[in-house]
Design an enzyme around this catalytic site. Structure first.
Site, mmCIF file in Angstrom:
data_model
loop_
_atom_site.group_PDB
_atom_site.id
_atom_site.type_symbol
_atom_site.label_atom_id
_atom_site.label_comp_id
_atom_site.label_asym_id
_atom_site.label_seq_id
_atom_site.Cartn_x
_atom_site.Cartn_y
_atom_site.Cartn_z
ATOM 1 N N LYS A 28 -1.023 9.112 23.994
ATOM 2 C CA LYS A 28 -2.410 8.797 23.622
ATOM 3 C C LYS A 28 -3.400 9.226 24.708
ATOM 4 C CE LYS A 28 -1.540 5.463 20.050
ATOM 5 N NZ LYS A 28 -1.502 4.074 19.580
ATOM 6 N N ARG A 70 6.984 2.396 20.221
ATOM 7 C CA ARG A 70 6.718 3.469 19.252
ATOM 8 C C ARG A 70 6.423 4.739 20.042
ATOM 9 N NH1 ARG A 70 2.550 6.025 16.682
ATOM 10 N NH2 ARG A 70 2.749 6.357 14.443
HETATM 11 N N1 HH2 Z 1 -0.576 4.507 16.715
HETATM 12 C C1 HH2 Z 1 -0.755 5.535 15.858
HETATM 13 C C2 HH2 Z 1 -0.409 5.407 14.499
HETATM 14 N N2 HH2 Z 1 0.147 4.253 14.040
HETATM 15 N N3 HH2 Z 1 0.941 2.066 14.433
HETATM 16 C C3 HH2 Z 1 1.137 1.043 15.282
HETATM 17 N N4 HH2 Z 1 1.698 -0.100 14.844
HETATM 18 N N5 HH2 Z 1 0.788 1.123 16.610
HETATM 19 C C4 HH2 Z 1 0.222 2.242 17.134
HETATM 20 O O1 HH2 Z 1 -0.089 2.249 18.348
HETATM 21 C C5 HH2 Z 1 -0.013 3.354 16.258
HETATM 22 C C6 HH2 Z 1 0.367 3.224 14.890
HETATM 23 C C7 HH2 Z 1 -1.342 6.822 16.363
HETATM 24 O O2 HH2 Z 1 -0.331 7.698 16.810
HETATM 25 P P1 HH2 Z 1 0.230 8.943 15.953
HETATM 26 O O3 HH2 Z 1 0.899 8.440 14.708
HETATM 27 O O4 HH2 Z 1 1.080 9.809 16.780
HETATM 28 O O5 HH2 Z 1 -1.059 9.774 15.602
HETATM 29 P P2 HH2 Z 1 -1.877 9.972 14.270
HETATM 30 O O6 HH2 Z 1 -2.407 8.627 13.860
HETATM 31 O O7 HH2 Z 1 -2.973 10.951 14.638
HETATM 32 O O8 HH2 Z 1 -0.940 10.500 13.226
#
Ligand code: HH2
Length: 281
Positions: A225, A260
């Site tokens: 992030k 995660r």
């Molecule tokens: N962060 C993201 C998405 N979903 N869910 C939970 N529970 N906690 C988190 O910190 C979280 C989440 C963002 O990360 P990523 O899926 O890699 O990116 P994007 O939302 O751009 O797909």
């Protein structure tokens, strides 16, 4: 062993946190957008994460990066469900990252073991769908977010970020308990980067253990992030692996039950060293 039983054992004992591998079936995720939009590529990535040692997978089809636009339900289902139906055969529990109740119900019917909602089951109808899913054994992960992805990074402000996040998550847990959902099926997440500055994220990580007082499992998602980018000077998300692993270790040290992450193998190596030291005499 069910996912809920595994979470209970971790909260009670000295077992390592579960490593949750991220599979983004999106064209626009901040960390890996476009790489796994094709279902076959997404499945290969899921298989690789399991081979690297992922204890569970998190499938998402709508990016929640700051400024992201919402995705229509039909398109989210088209991206997600074929991958989910194949991923549930890989031998680890599969979580689905969605806030849309219609898709939650379909995901559970297709074998999802966990629903992961960045809106903490706050969309109309989501709480009811989640309670029905929990009655059938599904685990519910609820995250704190200030605002929504389109606007959340526009000057977020808190008097006391830790206390406010804890109060929000405590109230959500209380609502699910009142509806009869068992603690073993509930997971809370402070939502690193969702309506928070770098300083807020650092404070939440430092005090992550204070969320443990709510009495359910804690999930931490800091992987790649922008806070890691700000702390390390790494502008490219793929360059943030070492910083992300450090953050994951601190989260583990501060009581996280689920990490995660995008980089499963690197995280597992770090956890193996940490685990050997903390369980030595
Ligand atoms: N962060 C993201 C998405 N979903 N869910 C939970 N529970 N906690 C988190 O910190 C979280 C989440 C963002 O990360 P990523 O899926 O890699 O990116 P994007 O939302 O751009 O797909």
């Amino acid at each position: 062993m069910s996912l809920a039983a595994s979470l209970r054992d971790r909260r009670r004992g000295q077992a390592m946190p579960l490593v949750m591998g991220v599979v983004n079936i999106t064209p626009d995720s901040f960390s890996d957008g476009g790489r796994f939009l094709d279902p076959a590529a997404a499945l290969r990535h899921a298989e690789a994460l399991v081979a690297d040692g992922a204890d569970l997978l998190d499938l998402g089809a709508e990016s929640s990066r700051p400024g992201a636009a919402p995705l229509p339900l039909a398109e989210e289902g088209r991206r997600l469900l074929p991958v989910l139906r194949a991923a549930v055969r890989l031998g680890v529990p599969v979580s689905v990252d969605t806030y849309k109740p219609e898709l939650m119900a379909e995901a559970v019917a297709s074998g999802a073991a966990m629903l992961n909602d960045i809106r903490a089951f706050g969309a109309p109808g989501a709480f009811e769908v989640a309670c029905r899913a929990a009655a059938g054994g599904t685990v519910l992960a609820m995250m704190h977010m200030r605002g929504d992805p389109a606007t959340m990074q526009a000057g977020p402000a808190y008097a006391d970020v830790v206390a406010e996040v804890r109060a929000f998550l405590g109230a959500r847990v209380a609502a699910f308990r009142a509806a009869g959902v068992a603690d073993d099926q509930l997971v809370i997440d402070p939502g690193f980067g969702f309506g928070k500055t770098v300083a807020h994220n650092v404070e939440l990580l430092r005090h992550l253990d204070s969320l443990g007082a709510i009495g359910v499992a804690v999930l931490a998602g800091l992987s790649r992030k922008s806070t890691i980018g700000a702390l390390t000077g790494r502008t490219q998300p793929e360059g943030r692996v070492f910083g992300s692993v450090a953050a994951a270790l601190i989260a583990a040290q501060n009581g996280a039950t689920i990490l995660r992450v995008h980089d499963v193998a690197a995280t597992r190596d770090a956890l193996a060293v940490w685990q050997a030291v903390r369980t030595s005499r």
